[in-house]
Design a protein around this motif. Structure first.
Motif, PDB file in Angstrom:
ATOM      1  N   ALA A 322       0.835  -1.202   0.000  1.00 30.09           N
ATOM      2  CA  ALA A 322       0.000   0.000   0.000  1.00 30.09           C
ATOM      3  C   ALA A 322       0.870   1.252   0.000  1.00 30.09           C
ATOM      4  CB  ALA A 322      -0.921  -0.012   1.217  1.00 30.09           C
ATOM      5  N   ALA A 323       1.949   1.226   0.766  1.00 29.98           N
ATOM      6  CA  ALA A 323       2.777   2.435   0.919  1.00 29.98           C
ATOM      7  C   ALA A 323       3.489   2.806  -0.378  1.00 29.98           C
ATOM      8  CB  ALA A 323       3.785   2.224   2.051  1.00 29.98           C
ATOM      9  N   VAL A 324       4.008   1.817  -1.110  1.00 29.49           N
ATOM     10  CA  VAL A 324       4.689   2.171  -2.351  1.00 29.49           C
ATOM     11  C   VAL A 324       3.696   2.723  -3.370  1.00 29.49           C
ATOM     12  CG1 VAL A 324       6.631   0.593  -2.008  1.00 29.49           C
ATOM     13  CG2 VAL A 324       4.639  -0.192  -3.321  1.00 29.49           C
ATOM     14  N   VAL A 325       2.495   2.176  -3.387  1.00 32.45           N
ATOM     15  CA  VAL A 325       1.464   2.711  -4.287  1.00 32.45           C
ATOM     16  C   VAL A 325       1.094   4.125  -3.843  1.00 32.45           C
ATOM     17  CG1 VAL A 325      -0.956   2.443  -5.018  1.00 32.45           C
ATOM     18  CG2 VAL A 325       0.570   0.456  -4.996  1.00 32.45           C
ATOM     19  N   GLU A 326       0.996   4.337  -2.543  1.00 33.63           N
ATOM     20  CA  GLU A 326       0.668   5.659  -2.008  1.00 33.63           C
ATOM     21  C   GLU A 326       1.712   6.702  -2.435  1.00 33.63           C
ATOM     22  OE1 GLU A 326      -2.089   6.212  -0.130  1.00 33.63           O
ATOM     23  OE2 GLU A 326      -1.674   8.372   0.007  1.00 33.63           O
ATOM     24  N   VAL A 327       2.972   6.318  -2.293  1.00 38.62           N
ATOM     25  CA  VAL A 327       4.070   7.257  -2.551  1.00 38.62           C
ATOM     26  C   VAL A 327       4.197   7.561  -4.041  1.00 38.62           C
ATOM     27  CG1 VAL A 327       6.598   7.468  -2.522  1.00 38.62           C
ATOM     28  CG2 VAL A 327       5.387   6.630  -0.489  1.00 38.62           C
ATOM     29  N   LEU A 328       4.026   6.544  -4.883  1.00 35.99           N
ATOM     30  CA  LEU A 328       4.337   6.712  -6.300  1.00 35.99           C
ATOM     31  C   LEU A 328       3.152   7.173  -7.148  1.00 35.99           C
ATOM     32  CD1 LEU A 328       6.484   3.488  -6.971  1.00 35.99           C
ATOM     33  CD2 LEU A 328       7.327   5.781  -6.464  1.00 35.99           C
ATOM     34  N   SER A 329       1.933   6.915  -6.681  1.00 35.49           N
ATOM     35  CA  SER A 329       0.783   7.089  -7.571  1.00 35.49           C
ATOM     36  C   SER A 329       0.396   8.545  -7.796  1.00 35.49           C
ATOM     37  CB  SER A 329      -0.431   6.338  -7.022  1.00 35.49           C
ATOM     38  OG  SER A 329      -0.176   4.963  -7.017  1.00 35.49           O
ATOM     39  N   GLN A 330      -0.312   8.757  -8.879  1.00 33.39           N
ATOM     40  CA  GLN A 330      -0.942  10.047  -9.142  1.00 33.39           C
ATOM     41  C   GLN A 330      -2.393   9.946  -8.686  1.00 33.39           C
ATOM     42  OE1 GLN A 330      -0.293  10.582 -13.334  1.00 33.39           O
ATOM     43  NE2 GLN A 330       1.903  10.191 -13.112  1.00 33.39           N
ATOM     44  N   GLU A 331      -3.092  11.065  -8.751  1.00 30.84           N
ATOM     45  CA  GLU A 331      -4.447  11.095  -8.218  1.00 30.84           C
ATOM     46  C   GLU A 331      -5.338   9.991  -8.800  1.00 30.84           C
ATOM     47  OE1 GLU A 331      -5.260  12.914  -5.713  1.00 30.84           O
ATOM     48  OE2 GLU A 331      -7.375  12.340  -5.675  1.00 30.84           O
ATOM     49  N   GLU A 332      -5.264   9.793 -10.109  1.00 34.63           N
ATOM     50  CA  GLU A 332      -6.149   8.819 -10.748  1.00 34.63           C
ATOM     51  C   GLU A 332      -5.415   7.655 -11.409  1.00 34.63           C
ATOM     52  OE1 GLU A 332      -9.271   8.700 -10.270  1.00 34.63           O
ATOM     53  OE2 GLU A 332      -9.379  10.621  -9.234  1.00 34.63           O
ATOM     54  N   GLU A 333      -4.108   7.598 -11.207  1.00 33.42           N
ATOM     55  CA  GLU A 333      -3.342   6.519 -11.843  1.00 33.42           C
ATOM     56  C   GLU A 333      -2.401   5.882 -10.829  1.00 33.42           C
ATOM     57  OE1 GLU A 333      -1.343   7.822 -15.393  1.00 33.42           O
ATOM     58  OE2 GLU A 333      -3.218   8.280 -16.447  1.00 33.42           O
ATOM     59  N   MET A 334      -2.507   4.558 -10.692  1.00 29.55           N
ATOM     60  CA  MET A 334      -1.581   3.853  -9.808  1.00 29.55           C
ATOM     61  C   MET A 334      -0.201   3.820 -10.435  1.00 29.55           C
ATOM     62  SD  MET A 334      -3.106   0.462  -8.008  1.00 29.55           S
ATOM     63  CE  MET A 334      -3.905  -0.209  -9.442  1.00 29.55           C
ATOM     64  N   ARG A 335       0.800   3.806  -9.575  1.00 25.93           N
ATOM     65  CA  ARG A 335       2.162   3.541 -10.020  1.00 25.93           C
ATOM     66  C   ARG A 335       2.797   2.543  -9.076  1.00 25.93           C
ATOM     67  NH1 ARG A 335       0.414   5.498 -13.725  1.00 25.93           N
ATOM     68  NH2 ARG A 335       1.106   7.222 -15.022  1.00 25.93           N
ATOM     69  N   TRP A 336       3.598   1.645  -9.654  1.00 26.59           N
ATOM     70  CA  TRP A 336       4.291   0.610  -8.893  1.00 26.59           C
ATOM     71  C   TRP A 336       5.789   0.738  -9.120  1.00 26.59           C
ATOM     72  CZ3 TRP A 336       1.179  -2.952  -6.286  1.00 26.59           C
ATOM     73  CH2 TRP A 336      -0.150  -3.022  -6.689  1.00 26.59           C
ATOM     74  N   PRO A 337       6.592   0.344  -8.141  1.00 27.54           N
ATOM     75  CA  PRO A 337       8.010   0.181  -8.463  1.00 27.54           C
ATOM     76  C   PRO A 337       8.141  -1.006  -9.419  1.00 27.54           C
ATOM     77  CG  PRO A 337       7.549  -0.643  -6.249  1.00 27.54           C
ATOM     78  CD  PRO A 337       6.283  -0.007  -6.742  1.00 27.54           C
ATOM     79  N   LEU A 338       9.119  -0.924 -10.306  1.00 28.40           N
ATOM     80  CA  LEU A 338       9.321  -1.977 -11.303  1.00 28.40           C
ATOM     81  C   LEU A 338       9.359  -3.356 -10.654  1.00 28.40           C
ATOM     82  CD1 LEU A 338       9.833  -2.380 -14.283  1.00 28.40           C
ATOM     83  CD2 LEU A 338      12.263  -2.021 -13.877  1.00 28.40           C
ATOM     84  N   ALA A 339       9.978  -3.448  -9.471  1.00 24.49           N
ATOM     85  CA  ALA A 339      10.176  -4.748  -8.825  1.00 24.49           C
ATOM     86  C   ALA A 339       8.878  -5.375  -8.342  1.00 24.49           C
ATOM     87  CB  ALA A 339      11.143  -4.599  -7.650  1.00 24.49           C
ATOM     88  N   LEU A 340       7.833  -4.570  -8.137  1.00 23.45           N
ATOM     89  CA  LEU A 340       6.604  -5.106  -7.550  1.00 23.45           C
ATOM     90  C   LEU A 340       5.378  -4.998  -8.448  1.00 23.45           C
ATOM     91  CD1 LEU A 340       6.850  -3.833  -3.832  1.00 23.45           C
ATOM     92  CD2 LEU A 340       7.806  -5.906  -4.843  1.00 23.45           C
ATOM     93  N   ALA A 341       5.509  -4.400  -9.622  1.00 22.18           N
ATOM     94  CA  ALA A 341       4.346  -4.266 -10.506  1.00 22.18           C
ATOM     95  C   ALA A 341       3.769  -5.654 -10.797  1.00 22.18           C
ATOM     96  CB  ALA A 341       4.749  -3.588 -11.804  1.00 22.18           C
ATOM     97  N   PRO A 342       2.437  -5.785 -10.774  1.00 22.76           N
ATOM     98  CA  PRO A 342       1.829  -7.106 -11.010  1.00 22.76           C
ATOM     99  C   PRO A 342       2.303  -7.740 -12.327  1.00 22.76           C
ATOM    100  CG  PRO A 342       0.167  -5.561 -10.261  1.00 22.76           C
ATOM    101  CD  PRO A 342       1.430  -4.759 -10.478  1.00 22.76           C
ATOM    102  N   TYR A 343       2.394  -6.929 -13.366  1.00 23.16           N
ATOM    103  CA  TYR A 343       3.063  -7.339 -14.600  1.00 23.16           C
ATOM    104  C   TYR A 343       3.983  -6.200 -15.006  1.00 23.16           C
ATOM    105  CZ  TYR A 343      -0.163 -11.237 -15.106  1.00 23.16           C
ATOM    106  OH  TYR A 343      -0.863 -12.391 -14.888  1.00 23.16           O
ATOM    107  N   THR A 344       5.137  -6.543 -15.588  1.00 24.27           N
ATOM    108  CA  THR A 344       6.093  -5.504 -15.973  1.00 24.27           C
ATOM    109  C   THR A 344       5.606  -4.743 -17.205  1.00 24.27           C
ATOM    110  OG1 THR A 344       7.843  -6.909 -15.109  1.00 24.27           O
ATOM    111  CG2 THR A 344       8.526  -5.096 -16.530  1.00 24.27           C
TER     112      THR A 344
END
Lengths: 452, 452
Positions: A322-344
């Motif tokens: 939850a925290a990495v999504v919180e830190v990286l995301s924009q208001e309407e778009e999720m962002r993941w670190p490359l290492a944890l994205a569900p698919y690259t």
């Protein structure tokens, strides 16, 4: 009838991961919606709920849906890899711990109503463990005659923990069930315990570095856990519930619980800044608080039983997601670190009925199988086979879920040398590449990730 | 000072897995010992406790120690691989399910005192789920407007389940916390549900075939679970708590709960045999019992909501571990199927101070790193570095834990062409091989495993 025509009823069967085969209930929640039970909503929670990563079951309790499980599995893999490097051994302790163990350390009372408790059919009271210092100490105590040669001993597990929070909030960030990696270390004296403590902290640094989101290790307060030394790992974010003080003069970085907020406790400078942090890891050099109460001893060279020196080290795994999504995301778009994205990467082939459809079909199958051969993309490519939607609509969806790379097979796939549009969300770029260049792009990215 | 002398204080540091670094408290329990709380003891339970695979925490509740976790991880890997093949998607449902869901299907009463229940700080009653038909149906019901195109849908998890057994017994076989793989399928009509049911049964056959211990699929009774069709997967063993009838004439094989024990319910033959089975898997074609009660619907082509047809499929993962050990082991020696052994091979180097010590040291390091390069042995070789013990003593221990292959580096390592003694516990053979022959032996074994 060619292969394309044959396959047309059920397209892209050769591709391993297809979006239409993924259970991802998208559920748009109006921004001003009231949550059940007045839960407070964070950005990550809203996006993860809306985009089918998790789903609420009860207050503070969530189903992990398939995309969420994939992200979590990647995190678990990183943790296991790094734990192996320091010789930590994986165990599983039962969820239920007998209340008598928690009574003996005083924590049954300390935790009070935060504990979920139950009584079994024999009228024995158990707790749903939020942590396992008592359980592991009791385990060690049950082993007769452990020699000093067996230490240091590092045991860890990645299991669900439970806490009856007054106010569960921010989704996975503060739930009533959460996945934690907890490690317990045992040493024969304080000096070697401190050595083990430093080694585990280095391991945590390596884990957070692999996750790839900037983190902060700060001095923490030992609080109710006890012991003599403690550090916390934080992601900085406005919704963080901890406040961290950094001294610009001497560099001290600590939780204000430990040092106050007005001036540096180390150099007395008032040149300090305060920021909010989400605590995602915590380490404690515990000493013998638990080992003494529960008789976790070793036998020294003269066969005399001596209390072991313990360390306890937690990583909030579901909270990290939850925290990495919180830190990286924009208001309407999720962002993941490359290492944890569900698919690259996600691949978007042409719309059905478009003039590119047939050429795009063959190209898509080929590029999918080519990319799958790269170690960095193996089982990490998703095909958006919702070909009844326009490419544009599917790009919007892909950006919202935040797959780090979006590969569009559009009108340029009809050219002599077919071109793909590669959207790199991390760099916020979009470029046209031919097949060879596309492969090279990922190969280089992979090399860089491993070199860094 | 040569490499051997340098390393002598801490030997074999180059080897990945060393026995002295594994937490495996060996605890010899006298045969006539009374267990805590009068638990009944099975062979597998006694061996797994004595040899440090598991350790009891409370009645019916066990710690998994590192060797047990390794075996379990191998089983989880097999399950995940086969689930992927049928397009089943991994999820995680919370442990706690609100009691109101179980009330709505009548199972709160049916299960009664077998359920662990608790009340949270808001006076809401939850159960520690023994299974998740209600939870998954509620999840599906919460997704608005699922189109018929989304089905079949297969969701599975591998999580701990809970049951307040009156009499926990046989260790992991009937515990109060147990690890289960539970899969739930949803289809739009009974015909496709039956198709999915058959597909999952085939998948279970593949899983049990990979585990490699002879199993039996028999007709089962639907019992309190409900539905129209049910099969059970059994390992046959004297301590099995189910009785299975096989008809020698028509071949019917079924639980006596379903067909009685005196004559075949299919052909009326009295030429039947009865044997005891340990139930390790159970499949149910459920129909709409749960989906109707909890409103798990899909929208048909006319957008009308229709109850989904469900299937439910369980594998008792922790029970499988105990059952395979029960079936394969000897009175004082554990045996594992090759696929689940904590390590595939153990290497026993010479005793310290022996004349073979130095030559054996170099040979051991080399053969360890050579064998690690074989895919079948990668991270699956354990070195017994307790060189203060004789080779003979360590062979006895290795046989007791039941590593499928024991490689002894003894007096023949001093010969011109050094020879290793390879003990193959599955074939009960012991042969001397040189390095090349040793590698070939494992390569061939690996090919056979994959060919079978």
């Amino acid at each position: 009838m060619n292969a394309y025509q044959k396959a047309n009823s059920k397209l892209y069967l050769s591709v391993r991961n297809r979006l239409t085969r993924i259970f991802q209930p998208i559920n748009i929640v109006p921004k001003d919606a009231k949550r059940k039970n007045q839960e407070i909503l964070s950005r990550s929670q809203r996006l993860m709920l809306e985009l089918g990563i998790i789903r609420q079951a009860n207050p503070g309790s969530f189903h992990f849906l398939p995309l969420g499980v994939r992200a979590l599995d990647k995190l678990l893999h990183i943790v296991d890899e790094e734990m192996l490097k320091i010789g930590a051994q994986k165990v599983i302790f039962p969820t239920l711990t007998h209340s008598k163990l928690w009574k003996s350390t005083g924590r049954l009372e300390d935790f009070g109503s935060e504990l979920f408790t139950l009584t079994d059919r024999h009228n024995q009271m158990y707790i749903l463990s939020p942590t396992h210092e008592e359980a592991v100490s009791d385990l060690i105590a049950s082993v007769s005659q452990i020699s000093y040669k067996e230490f240091p001993l590092k045991l860890y597990q990645t299991t669900n923990k439970y806490r009856d929070e007054i106010k569960p909030r921010f989704g996975l960030m503060r739930g009533r069930q959460f996945l934690m990696k907890d490690l317990y270390s045992f040493d024969i004296d304080l000096e070697s315990a401190k050595h083990t403590y430093d080694e585990v902290c280095d391991c945590y640094n390596a884990i957070f570095t692999k996750i790839g989101v900037p983190f902060h290790k700060v001095m923490g307060s030992v609080g109710a856990m006890g012991g003599s030394l403690s550090h916390e790992y934080h992601y900085k974010a406005d919704i963080g519930e901890d406040q961290l003080m950094r001294c610009s003069d001497c560099g001290l970085h600590a939780n204000i619980d430990l040092v106050g907020r007005d001036k540096c406790s180390n150099c007395n400078s008032t040149n300090v800044t305060i920021s909010n942090g989400i605590e995602v890891g915590h380490t404690f050099l515990l000493g013998d608080k638990y080992s003494k109460a529960l008789k976790a001893n070793y036998l020294n060279e003269k066969k005399k039983p001596i209390s072991l020196q313990m360390g306890s080290y937690g990583l909030g795994l579901s909270r990290i997601l939850a925290a990495v999504v919180e830190v990286l995301s924009q208001e309407e778009e999720m962002r993941w670190p490359l290492a944890l994205a569900p698919y690259t990467a996600i691949i978007i082939p042409p719309k059905e009925g478009s003039k590119e459809e047939e050429a795009g079909y063959h190209l898509t199958e080929r590029v999918c199988s080519l990319l799958e051969t790269l170690p960095c993309l193996e089982n990490n490519i998703l095909l958006d086979d919702r070909i009844h939607f326009t490419i544009g609509r599917r790009i919007i969806d892909a950006r919202r879920v935040g797959y780090p790379f979006i590969i569009v097979i559009g009108s340029k796939c009809m050219e002599q040398m077919p071109l793909f549009e590669l959207v790199d969300l991390r760099r916020n770029t979009s470029i046209n590449l031919n097949e060879e260049q596309l492969l090279l792009y990922f190969k280089e990215m992979f090399n860089n990730v491993h070199a860094s």
